[in-house]
Design a protein around this motif. Structure first.
Motif, mmCIF file in Angstrom:
data_model
loop_
_atom_site.group_PDB
_atom_site.id
_atom_site.type_symbol
_atom_site.label_atom_id
_atom_site.label_comp_id
_atom_site.label_asym_id
_atom_site.label_seq_id
_atom_site.Cartn_x
_atom_site.Cartn_y
_atom_site.Cartn_z
ATOM 1 N N TYR A 1 -1.237 2.346 6.573
ATOM 2 C CA TYR A 1 -1.828 1.139 5.990
ATOM 3 C C TYR A 1 -1.526 -0.125 6.798
ATOM 4 N N HIS B 1 -4.322 0.002 9.160
ATOM 5 C CA HIS B 1 -5.648 0.047 8.522
ATOM 6 C C HIS B 1 -5.684 -0.919 7.330
ATOM 7 N N PRO B 2 -5.594 -2.218 7.600
ATOM 8 C CA PRO B 2 -5.526 -3.195 6.508
ATOM 9 C C PRO B 2 -6.768 -3.204 5.604
ATOM 10 N N ASP B 3 -7.923 -2.873 6.141
ATOM 11 C CA ASP B 3 -9.125 -2.835 5.307
ATOM 12 C C ASP B 3 -9.042 -1.700 4.278
ATOM 13 N N ASP B 4 -8.470 -0.579 4.692
ATOM 14 C CA ASP B 4 -8.286 0.533 3.753
ATOM 15 C C ASP B 4 -7.304 0.144 2.648
ATOM 16 N N LYS C 1 -6.799 -2.870 1.475
ATOM 17 C CA LYS C 1 -7.491 -3.784 0.560
ATOM 18 C C LYS C 1 -8.452 -3.041 -0.362
ATOM 19 N N LYS C 2 -9.167 -2.051 0.183
ATOM 20 C CA LYS C 2 -10.085 -1.262 -0.643
ATOM 21 C C LYS C 2 -9.319 -0.510 -1.729
ATOM 22 N N SER D 1 -8.113 -2.686 -4.568
ATOM 23 C CA SER D 1 -9.148 -3.309 -5.396
ATOM 24 C C SER D 1 -9.650 -2.376 -6.500
ATOM 25 N N SER E 1 -0.334 -3.898 2.730
ATOM 26 C CA SER E 1 -0.097 -2.584 3.334
ATOM 27 C C SER E 1 1.072 -1.874 2.655
#
Length: 101
Positions: free
Chosen positions: A55, A58-61, A63-64, A67, A80
């Motif tokens: 994480y 892969h910061p976008d993962d 955040k997903k 959420s 992360s």
């Protein structure tokens, strides 16, 4: 629902405890009504290290993942780290010992 529940328990552990051992104790006592045995602790630490590494890169993962659900997350927590703890808690929630408790 499992992801949101895992995220919330991870958040409780991260906000109420400052070190790894106490966080894991909080989570395992709530889920399994006991602490990890030494061999289980080693596996959990290794899994958490792997999740933190993933994480962090892969910061976008992260955040997903964070959420998911209706409840709001504590934005003061590092995303992360929170995502890594969420997935560790999710893994623990899926153990037979937890599901059949």
């Amino acid at each position: 629902q499992f992801i949101e529940a895992a995220r919330n328990l991870a958040q409780v552990a991260m906000t109420q405890q400052t070190d790894l051992q106490h966080r894991l104790d909080l989570v395992t006592r709530r889920l399994m009504a006991r602490r990890f045995r030494p061999e289980e602790l080693a596996v959990a630490r290794s899994a958490l290290d792997d999740l933190k590494t993933y994480y962090a890169s892969h910061p976008d993962d992260a955040k997903k993942l964070l959420s998911v659900g209706e409840s709001k997350r504590d934005e003061k927590l590092d995303a992360s780290q929170h995502a890594a703890w969420t997935m560790l808690v999710n893994q623990l929630m899926n153990l037979d010992e937890v599901l059949n408790k």
